[in-house]
Design an enzyme around this catalytic site. Structure first.
Site, PDB file in Angstrom:
ATOM      1  N   GLY A 217       0.818  -1.210   0.000  1.00 23.71           N
ATOM      2  CA  GLY A 217       0.000   0.000   0.000  1.00 23.71           C
ATOM      3  C   GLY A 217       0.849   1.255   0.000  1.00 23.71           C
ATOM      4  O   GLY A 217       2.080   1.198   0.116  1.00 23.71           O
TER       5      GLY A 217
ATOM      6  N   LEU B  32       1.223   3.736   2.206  1.00 20.49           N
ATOM      7  CA  LEU B  32       2.010   4.018   3.406  1.00 20.49           C
ATOM      8  C   LEU B  32       3.165   3.035   3.536  1.00 20.49           C
ATOM      9  O   LEU B  32       4.288   3.425   3.872  1.00 20.49           O
ATOM     10  CB  LEU B  32       1.131   3.981   4.657  1.00 20.49           C
ATOM     11  CG  LEU B  32       1.876   4.224   5.978  1.00 20.49           C
ATOM     12  CD1 LEU B  32       2.582   5.585   5.970  1.00 20.49           C
ATOM     13  CD2 LEU B  32       0.925   4.116   7.165  1.00 20.49           C
TER      14      LEU B  32
ATOM     15  N   TYR C  15      -8.285  -3.100   4.601  1.00 19.60           N
ATOM     16  CA  TYR C  15      -9.252  -3.047   3.503  1.00 19.60           C
ATOM     17  C   TYR C  15      -9.717  -1.598   3.467  1.00 19.60           C
ATOM     18  O   TYR C  15     -10.385  -1.134   4.392  1.00 19.60           O
ATOM     19  CB  TYR C  15     -10.417  -3.996   3.786  1.00 19.60           C
ATOM     20  CG  TYR C  15     -11.447  -4.061   2.672  1.00 19.60           C
ATOM     21  CD1 TYR C  15     -11.554  -5.185   1.866  1.00 19.60           C
ATOM     22  CD2 TYR C  15     -12.311  -2.995   2.421  1.00 19.60           C
ATOM     23  CE1 TYR C  15     -12.493  -5.257   0.840  1.00 19.60           C
ATOM     24  CE2 TYR C  15     -13.245  -3.051   1.404  1.00 19.60           C
ATOM     25  CZ  TYR C  15     -13.335  -4.181   0.622  1.00 19.60           C
ATOM     26  OH  TYR C  15     -14.264  -4.239  -0.383  1.00 19.60           O
TER      27      TYR C  15
ATOM     28  N   THR D 195      -8.091   5.411  11.096  1.00 20.71           N
ATOM     29  CA  THR D 195      -8.674   6.381  10.177  1.00 20.71           C
ATOM     30  C   THR D 195      -9.624   7.372  10.831  1.00 20.71           C
ATOM     31  O   THR D 195     -10.205   7.098  11.888  1.00 20.71           O
ATOM     32  CB  THR D 195      -9.448   5.617   9.077  1.00 20.71           C
ATOM     33  OG1 THR D 195     -10.155   6.523   8.243  1.00 20.71           O
ATOM     34  CG2 THR D 195     -10.475   4.667   9.700  1.00 20.71           C
ATOM     35  N   ASP D 196      -9.792   8.510  10.171  1.00 20.18           N
ATOM     36  CA  ASP D 196     -10.768   9.510  10.596  1.00 20.18           C
ATOM     37  C   ASP D 196     -12.203   9.017  10.415  1.00 20.18           C
ATOM     38  O   ASP D 196     -13.139   9.582  10.974  1.00 20.18           O
ATOM     39  CB  ASP D 196     -10.570  10.816   9.813  1.00 20.18           C
ATOM     40  CG  ASP D 196     -10.639  10.630   8.305  1.00 20.18           C
ATOM     41  OD1 ASP D 196     -10.269   9.543   7.814  1.00 20.18           O
ATOM     42  OD2 ASP D 196     -11.046  11.573   7.603  1.00 20.18           O
TER      43      ASP D 196
ATOM     44  N   TYR E  57     -16.546   0.471   6.407  1.00 16.09           N
ATOM     45  CA  TYR E  57     -15.104   0.707   6.517  1.00 16.09           C
ATOM     46  C   TYR E  57     -14.759   1.266   7.895  1.00 16.09           C
ATOM     47  O   TYR E  57     -13.915   0.715   8.612  1.00 16.09           O
ATOM     48  CB  TYR E  57     -14.639   1.662   5.422  1.00 16.09           C
ATOM     49  CG  TYR E  57     -13.228   2.171   5.618  1.00 16.09           C
ATOM     50  CD1 TYR E  57     -12.147   1.301   5.602  1.00 16.09           C
ATOM     51  CD2 TYR E  57     -12.978   3.528   5.830  1.00 16.09           C
ATOM     52  CE1 TYR E  57     -10.847   1.768   5.792  1.00 16.09           C
ATOM     53  CE2 TYR E  57     -11.692   4.001   6.013  1.00 16.09           C
ATOM     54  CZ  TYR E  57     -10.637   3.115   5.999  1.00 16.09           C
ATOM     55  OH  TYR E  57      -9.358   3.581   6.199  1.00 16.09           O
TER      56      TYR E  57
ATOM     57  N   TRP F 238      -7.183  11.354   4.762  1.00 17.17           N
ATOM     58  CA  TRP F 238      -6.966  11.852   3.401  1.00 17.17           C
ATOM     59  C   TRP F 238      -5.538  11.586   2.928  1.00 17.17           C
ATOM     60  O   TRP F 238      -4.848  12.476   2.429  1.00 17.17           O
ATOM     61  CB  TRP F 238      -7.300  13.332   3.325  1.00 17.17           C
ATOM     62  CG  TRP F 238      -8.733  13.696   3.580  1.00 17.17           C
ATOM     63  CD1 TRP F 238      -9.651  12.984   4.313  1.00 17.17           C
ATOM     64  CD2 TRP F 238      -9.420  14.868   3.121  1.00 17.17           C
ATOM     65  NE1 TRP F 238     -10.860  13.637   4.334  1.00 17.17           N
ATOM     66  CE2 TRP F 238     -10.749  14.807   3.606  1.00 17.17           C
ATOM     67  CE3 TRP F 238      -9.042  15.961   2.366  1.00 17.17           C
ATOM     68  CZ2 TRP F 238     -11.684  15.789   3.355  1.00 17.17           C
ATOM     69  CZ3 TRP F 238      -9.976  16.948   2.118  1.00 17.17           C
ATOM     70  CH2 TRP F 238     -11.289  16.857   2.598  1.00 17.17           C
TER      71      TRP F 238
END
Length: 277
Positions: free
Chosen positions: A10, A12, A61, A101-102, A125, A150
């Site tokens: 991925g 990152l 995911y 995640t946000d 998600y 983001w």
């Protein structure tokens, strides 16, 4: 120090790889083809062989809309896979750095989210990512959960690369202007993870990391085109004119004061980070 990284395929994971050569850390990278984190035996075999001091889990995911129709798949990776990693970390006394995640927030707040704010994910998600967080919190002591937002880079699929592709294909573009967040350069986040790994800090817990400041997706696109000296017909539209399977947070700016204070990390503005080559 030995550090294993899951999710190296991925953006990152690739960002961490790109800066790992300048570090004294002994990194080992694994993508989904090399290690299936949803299988405990696969995860455990890596830990048994390498005996890592740190594990960075950048595997997830992340197809936000597809997660609504593939909830079982999202749960396998974002919940069960994370539990497998957490179990091996505990067994081998390994510190975990897990990326979240946000999307664990509902977006109803009007000021930056703190780590202590209540979560309320609005889709599969965000829900499965929150379940992964809770699995870590309830089973581990030595962990750093880093929520980000983001994320973009030169690698993989992300908003910046999509905009630069679409502007070559279309005469005009319409981008949502009523969702607010903080674009985050994956290289900046990767560098922050290295700081944490080297810090020997025992102040475990949940942290927020994103580049400073906020904008809309429209504002993000506009700045991308400005930085690349691209002229195009760009229009801002409300979310109602761009329906998606999954509901997005309308405001998901993260307060980063905790990670800045704890690790002495200086975080650049999203505009500066976007201009970084």
């Amino acid at each position: 120090m030995v550090v294993i990284v899951f999710g190296s395929g991925g953006q990152l994971g690739k960002a961490i790889q790109s800066i790992s050569t300048s570090s004294s850390i002994n990194f080992h990278f694994f993508d989904s083809k090399q290690v299936d984190i949803t299988k405990l035996v696969d995860v455990e075999s890596v830990f048994l062989r390498l005996r890592p001091d740190f594990c960075v889990n950048a595997a997830a995911y992340t197809a936000v809309d597809q997660a609504e129709v593939e909830q079982d798949k999202a749960e396998l990776v974002n919940r069960l896979g994370v539990l497998n990693i957490a179990q091996s970390c505990v067994k081998h006394n390994t510190t975990l750095v897990h990326i979240s995640t946000d999307f664990v927030f509902d977006g109803e707040k009007n000021e930056p989210y703190l780590e202590t704010d209540p979560t309320n994910p609005q889709g599969a998600y965000g829900r499965t990512k929150r379940e992964g967080e809770l699995g870590i919190v309830h089973s581990m002591k030595k962990y750093f959960i880093i929520r980000t937002s983001w994320l973009y880079s030169e690698y993989g699929h992300n908003f910046k690369k999509t905009m630069l592709r679409l502007v070559r294909e279309k005469e005009s573009l319409s981008v949502v202007n009523d969702q607010i967040g903080s674009p985050t350069n994956a290289i900046d986040l990767a560098e922050a993870i290295l700081v944490i790994a080297n810090s020997k800090s025992a102040n475990f817990g949940i942290y927020h990391y994103s580049n400073q400041g906020s904008t809309s997706w429209y504002g993000f696109a506009k700045k991308i085109f400005e930085d690349n000296h691209i002229s195009t017909d760009l229009k801002g539209i409300p979310t109602s004119e761009y329906p998606t399977l999954a509901k997005r947070p309308k405001y998901s700016v993260l307060d980063t004061s905790k990670i800045r204070k704890e690790f002495g990390i200086k975080i650049r503005s999203w505009e500066e980070a976007l201009a970084k080559k």
